[in-house]
Design an enzyme around this catalytic site. Structure first.
Site, PDB file in Angstrom:
ATOM      1  CB  CYS A   1      -5.857   9.673  11.357  1.00  0.00           C
ATOM      2  SG  CYS A   1      -4.216   9.162  11.821  1.00  0.00           S
TER       3      CYS A   1
ATOM      4  CE  LYS B   1      -1.886   1.777   4.109  1.00  0.00           C
ATOM      5  NZ  LYS B   1      -1.849   3.459   4.310  1.00  0.00           N
ATOM      6  CG  ASN B   2       2.195   2.716   3.684  1.00  0.00           C
ATOM      7  OD1 ASN B   2       0.966   3.013   3.390  1.00  0.00           O
ATOM      8  ND2 ASN B   2       2.531   2.517   4.776  1.00  0.00           N
TER       9      ASN B   2
ATOM     10  CG  ASP C   1       2.579   1.023   9.762  1.00  0.00           C
ATOM     11  OD1 ASP C   1       2.772   1.427   8.574  1.00  0.00           O
ATOM     12  OD2 ASP C   1       2.251   1.810  10.578  1.00  0.00           O
TER      13      ASP C   1
ATOM     14  NE  ARG D   1       0.046  10.219  10.413  1.00  0.00           N
ATOM     15  CZ  ARG D   1      -0.465   9.107   9.768  1.00  0.00           C
ATOM     16  NH1 ARG D   1      -1.534   8.729  10.168  1.00  0.00           N
ATOM     17  NH2 ARG D   1       0.174   8.654   8.789  1.00  0.00           N
TER      18      ARG D   1
ATOM     19  NE  ARG E   1      -7.321   4.380   4.945  1.00  0.00           N
ATOM     20  CZ  ARG E   1      -6.403   5.031   5.874  1.00  0.00           C
ATOM     21  NH1 ARG E   1      -6.949   5.251   7.016  1.00  0.00           N
ATOM     22  NH2 ARG E   1      -5.253   5.320   5.350  1.00  0.00           N
TER      23      ARG E   1
HETATM   24  C1  EPZ Z   1       4.216   6.855   6.639  1.00  0.00           C
HETATM   25  O1  EPZ Z   1       3.265   7.857   7.285  1.00  0.00           O
HETATM   26  C2  EPZ Z   1       3.031   5.660   6.546  1.00  0.00           C
HETATM   27  N1  EPZ Z   1       2.044   5.923   5.720  1.00  0.00           N
HETATM   28  C3  EPZ Z   1       2.696   5.006   7.837  1.00  0.00           C
HETATM   29  O2  EPZ Z   1       1.786   3.960   7.548  1.00  0.00           O
HETATM   30  C4  EPZ Z   1       3.726   4.777   8.725  1.00  0.00           C
HETATM   31  O3  EPZ Z   1       3.245   4.241   9.774  1.00  0.00           O
HETATM   32  C5  EPZ Z   1       4.673   5.751   8.796  1.00  0.00           C
HETATM   33  O4  EPZ Z   1       5.044   6.257   7.795  1.00  0.00           O
HETATM   34  C6  EPZ Z   1       5.954   5.276   9.850  1.00  0.00           C
HETATM   35  O5  EPZ Z   1       6.799   4.453   9.284  1.00  0.00           O
HETATM   36  C7  EPZ Z   1       2.268   5.952   4.218  1.00  0.00           C
HETATM   37  O6  EPZ Z   1       3.302   5.827   3.902  1.00  0.00           O
HETATM   38  C8  EPZ Z   1       0.941   6.626   3.370  1.00  0.00           C
HETATM   39  P1  EPZ Z   1       6.133   9.998   9.206  1.00  0.00           P
HETATM   40  P2  EPZ Z   1       3.962   9.380   7.831  1.00  0.00           P
HETATM   41  O7  EPZ Z   1       5.952  11.051   8.517  1.00  0.00           O
HETATM   42  O8  EPZ Z   1       4.582   9.448   6.453  1.00  0.00           O
HETATM   43  C9  EPZ Z   1       5.573  12.970  12.829  1.00  0.00           C
HETATM   44  C10 EPZ Z   1      -0.169   2.669   7.402  1.00  0.00           C
HETATM   45  O9  EPZ Z   1      -0.855   2.214   8.429  1.00  0.00           O
HETATM   46  N2  EPZ Z   1       5.558  14.026  11.981  1.00  0.00           N
HETATM   47  O10 EPZ Z   1       7.251   9.229   9.254  1.00  0.00           O
HETATM   48  O11 EPZ Z   1       2.887  10.053   7.935  1.00  0.00           O
HETATM   49  C11 EPZ Z   1       4.150  12.217  12.915  1.00  0.00           C
HETATM   50  O12 EPZ Z   1       3.181  12.693  13.272  1.00  0.00           O
HETATM   51  C12 EPZ Z   1       0.225   3.990   7.793  1.00  0.00           C
HETATM   52  O13 EPZ Z   1       0.002   2.123   6.511  1.00  0.00           O
HETATM   53  C13 EPZ Z   1       5.448  15.341  12.394  1.00  0.00           C
HETATM   54  O14 EPZ Z   1       5.750  15.518  13.610  1.00  0.00           O
HETATM   55  O15 EPZ Z   1       4.979   8.863   8.775  1.00  0.00           O
HETATM   56  C14 EPZ Z   1       4.551  10.825  13.321  1.00  0.00           C
HETATM   57  O16 EPZ Z   1       4.562  11.057  15.000  1.00  0.00           O
HETATM   58  C15 EPZ Z   1      -0.088   4.730   9.260  1.00  0.00           C
HETATM   59  N3  EPZ Z   1       5.633  16.339  11.445  1.00  0.00           N
HETATM   60  C16 EPZ Z   1       6.344  10.659  13.034  1.00  0.00           C
HETATM   61  O17 EPZ Z   1       6.527  12.001  12.502  1.00  0.00           O
HETATM   62  C17 EPZ Z   1       5.585  15.835  10.102  1.00  0.00           C
HETATM   63  O18 EPZ Z   1       5.913  16.834   9.244  1.00  0.00           O
HETATM   64  C18 EPZ Z   1       6.149   9.588  11.706  1.00  0.00           C
HETATM   65  O19 EPZ Z   1       5.563  10.318  10.587  1.00  0.00           O
HETATM   66  C19 EPZ Z   1       5.617  14.637   9.629  1.00  0.00           C
HETATM   67  C20 EPZ Z   1       5.606  13.809  10.570  1.00  0.00           C
END
Ligand code: EPZ
Length: 437
Positions: free
Chosen positions: A134, A40-41, A323, A139, A416
């Protein structure tokens, strides 16, 4: 956010429209084999990257999941020509004519934020509703915005919208404060057509990032340092259409291995990306499972996988993936002793605790980052409600452990990210069916 979810449930009931419900008769060891869908990702970010390419890009092994439907629908709205033939998706972004993303479509799927980089690279501007939080956390997108600002992007301050534009993306030296997956992806996709060179320090190293780099390089980009936390991108004038196969989904593979562990069964997961699952396989071995590799498959014998996990923390790749945290927590509710999990990535990812407690599990959240689990000998079937994707999959895993019939609503969340979790679990020997209630 929980209220929004309860509103969804009540609307479903009031409108008389049926809710899909997964019925599971659990309590027996799984035995069987299932294949893993496309990631998916991995696939979602490749779809956003096609916006940078004028011409027909073909993606094979694209998972047939609702997040993919939403993303393809959004690209169509922006003017791209999109065709789906089973697990193949053909995208021609030549006819893209706007970078204004409709709120309804952005709201449907958080990953729309990964269009920031490509749309700025292609059109020099983007407007989209600020993606809301979410069930697993707020996020925010501050890391994305700060990084893109270094490349000459101006963000207009707005509570509700992301309004960004640039006179032309410029290469820059950027160091991410946290190796955000999405921010790394956005910088990569903004940098490939930028003027000059971008060096990205503290980049995320998830397999989905490495795959994106390979995809972009095959399309003519110039990215070095692939697979490390320091990526160098030399801007090029244009990218060529490519044909590319999406990698298997490591989280879906992990889900099915954990379903095998939950039921102390023997499961074979075909085309599992085993090298991407090292942290999970290490944990399963410590719990007493035996792992064997076959041609393009991994076999897990979990007959004696009852040991607890005294302490585990989720971490960025190659650490234990956030995840899979909820599913492991479900499995540990029946371990022979107490376990502890620290969730270091998201601030609100223990939503399933209350649902597991309905089944007789003994676990408690020590603070919003730490979960303590005391193994019990039995879980009882229950009526459970999924409220987010991976938590929903974890409830399915838990229901497989409970003798009797459990029912899980909120299947839309599970759809999803899983093409057909019931089909795959039946192949693994589970007694599971999705019915209209
Ligand atoms: C990706 O989300 C994945 N989604 C998530 O999978 C996965 O859990 C996550 O990476 C971590 O591996 C997709 O690829 C579509 P991050 P992403 O930016 O990019 C904080 C699933 O179930 N953060 O690495 O949103 C954020 O709030 C989903 O498939 C900021 O603070 O993850 C989180 O606490 C769930 N500011 C942490 O960093 C920002 O600008 C990790 O987020 C961006 C992120």
């Amino acid at each position: 956010m929980a209220d929004r979810h309860m509103l969804y449930i009540s609307m479903q009931i009031e409108s008389g429209c049926h809710m899909d419900c997964i019925h599971i008769h659990g309590g027996k060891p799984l035995e069987g084999e299932a294949a893993v869908q496309g990631s998916k990702n991995g696939a979602l970010v490749l779809v956003t990257a096609t916006v940078l390419i004028k011409g027909q890009t073909v993606l094979y092994n694209c998972p047939q999941i609702t997040d993919m439907d939403e993303m393809l629908g959004l690209l169509k709205t922006l003017g791209c020509r999109v065709k789906r033939e089973g697990v193949a998706v053909i995208i021609d972004a030549s006819s893209l004519h706007t970078s204004d993303c409709p709120a309804k479509q952005v709201r449907a799927m958080r990953s729309s934020v990964m269009l920031l980089g490509p749309l700025l690279g292609r059109c020099g501007s983007v407007s989209m509703e600020r993606p809301g939080g979410c069930m697993i956390g707020k996020r925010p997108v501050d890391i994305h915005e700060t990084a893109l600002t270094c490349m000459g992007v101006r963000f207009r301050k707005d509570e509700k919208q992301i309004l960004a534009e640039t006179e032309g993306l410029k290469g820059a030296e950027i160091c991410l404060p946290f190796p955000s997956v999405g921010a790394t992806e956005n910088v990569l996709m903004a940098a490939v057509l930028a003027e000059g060179t971008t060096v990205l320090y503290n980049a995320a190293q998830e397999p989905e990032i490495t795959q994106l780099c390979h995809f972009l390089n095959e399309a003519g980009a110039k990215i070095t340092g692939v697979g490390t936390n320091c990526l160098t991108i030399s801007g090029v004038v244009k990218l060529q259409p490519v044909t590319f196969t999406v990698m298997p989904d490591r989280i879906v593979a992990g889900t099915y291995l954990l379903a095998g562990a939950a039921t102390r069964g023997i499961v074979t997961v075909k085309n599992a990306p085993v090298r991407q699952l090292t942290s999970l396989l290490d944990v399963l071995r410590k719990m007493g499972a035996v792992v064997r590799y076959e041609e393009n498959a991994v076999v897990l014998d979990a007959a004696r996988a009852g040991k607890p996990v005294p302490y585990l923390r989720t971490a960025v790749y190659p650490g234990f993936p956030t995840d899979l945290q909820s599913m492991l927590a479900a499995v540990l509710t029946r371990a022979e002793g107490s376990s502890a999990i620290e969730e270091t990535i998201f601030e609100d990812r223990f939503k399933i605790v209350r649902e597991l407690q309905k089944m007789g599990a003994d676990l408690k959240v020590e603070n919003n980052r730490k979960l303590r689990i005391y193994g019990v000998t039995k879980l009882y079937p229950a009526r459970l409600t999924a409220c987010e994707l991976r938590g929903g999959a974890a409830l399915v895993v838990a229901a497989l452990m409970a003798e009797g019939e459990s029912k899980i609503t909120g299947c839309d969340y599970i759809r999803r990210g899983y093409e057909d979790i019931c089909r795959d679990l039946r192949l693994l020997g589970a007694d599971v069916e999705e019915k209209r209630e």
